[in-house]
Design an enzyme around this catalytic site. Structure first.
Site, mmCIF file in Angstrom:
data_model
loop_
_atom_site.group_PDB
_atom_site.id
_atom_site.type_symbol
_atom_site.label_atom_id
_atom_site.label_comp_id
_atom_site.label_asym_id
_atom_site.label_seq_id
_atom_site.Cartn_x
_atom_site.Cartn_y
_atom_site.Cartn_z
ATOM 1 C CB SER A 125 10.049 5.750 10.881
ATOM 2 O OG SER A 125 8.875 6.309 10.320
ATOM 3 C CE1 TYR A 180 2.938 0.706 8.189
ATOM 4 C CE2 TYR A 180 4.235 0.383 6.198
ATOM 5 C CZ TYR A 180 3.835 1.186 7.245
ATOM 6 O OH TYR A 180 4.329 2.459 7.346
#
Length: 306
Positions: free
Chosen positions: A148, A54
């Site tokens: 994830s 990110y």
């Protein structure tokens, strides 16, 4: 705010967590972004979710709230190839370097949770990437390892002894993982974080640019399901009621510990806290939402959105 025990980790996490992708990706003015992160902690939310990939997110958290490290559970994700990191994607070399880079950016000596960021099943089965996380745990750099992702990869990851936490997609428009990975996670006492718990606001007429691909699919599903507020026992402004219904639906699923929501607006943080405060969604509403998804997903490939 309600706190839940994150599976067998023993960590106490608030029912709502903060997803920091947007404050990095959208490149909003730094002090405004920092203000959102501080507001999240001031309101009592105690889980911050980020990732190596990110842009700007980890560094923002480190610069803004490293001095408040004892107030939050810190979750990051890693594994994808990056120009900043040596080694191939999912290699032990890259995973080890990712952990060190995250610690540096976040200005901390440990991560509470590090997740493999949506690798495929073959990578999980190979074991090199998870093994690298385990070594980082043994070195005291992370407290718990996890994964994830969605679908069969998620269900497999939740069976692994070294996986203590999973993060996956569960919402009114994304229910496949309820029967797959979530059920396995409950059986194995794995902590469960949920991404996109309000389905990228699929009821809104305008699609958010950052998540347009997800939003298009969720809007398509939402429309096909033919959902109606009054039939669910609700009335009022749809733009206020749908996010409440969606969030409460996700938090009502047995085994879900924290719904991770991203925003660049502190007012939305306050609204989400209020929505979650409404408690579990009434059982008839949950059943209606589950039935609508099951009915319309027949014959379609409505898998979890990775």
């Amino acid at each position: 705010m309600e706190k839940r025990t994150l599976g067998r980790t023993g960590l106490q996490v608030t029912a709502i967590g903060f997803g920091s992708a947007e404050v990095g990706y959208l490149k909003i003015e730094r002090e405004r972004a920092a203000g959102v992160v501080r507001h999240v902690l001031d309101r009592g939310i105690n889980l911050l979710d980020t990732a190596v990939s990110y842009p700007g997110s980890e560094a923002l958290i480190g610069k803004t709230v490293a001095d408040r490290r004892n107030e939050y559970v810190l979750v990051s994700k890693c594994g994808a190839k990056s120009a900043e990191l040596p080694g191939e994607a999912w290699s032990a070399q890259l995973i080890a370097a990712s952990v060190d880079l995250s610690l540096k950016r976040l200005r901390t000596d440990h991560l509470d949770v590090m997740l493999l960021h949506s690798c495929d099943l073959a990578t999980l089965e190979k074991g090199e990437a998870m093994g690298a996380l385990v070594k980082a745990k043994q070195a005291g750099k992370i407290r718990f390892c996890g994964y994830s992702g969605d679908n069969q990869e998620l269900a497999y990851a939740a069976t692994l002894a070294d996986v203590s936490v999973i993060e996956t997609s569960i919402s009114i428009c994304d229910q496949a993982n309820i029967e797959q990975g979530l059920a396995v996670a409950r059986k194995n006492q794995v902590g469960v974080l949920v991404k996109r718990p309000i389905a990228n606001a699929a009821w809104r007429p305008a699609l958010p640019g950052m998540y347009s691909d997800y939003a298009k699919e969720y809007v398509r599903r939402f429309t096909a399901m033919g959902l109606d507020l009054k039939a669910l026992g609700f009335d009022g402004d749809p733009q206020q009621r749908w996010p409440e219904i969606a969030l409460r639906f996700t938090l009502s699923q047995p085994g879900v510990h924290c719904a991770v929501i991203g925003t660049t607006n502190p007012d939305n943080v306050d609204k989400n806290i209020a929505y979650a405060g409404g408690g579990a969604l009434p059982v008839p509403a949950i059943d209606a939402l589950r039935s609508a998804f099951a009915r319309q997903s027949q014959g379609h490939d409505w898998k979890g959105m990775t």
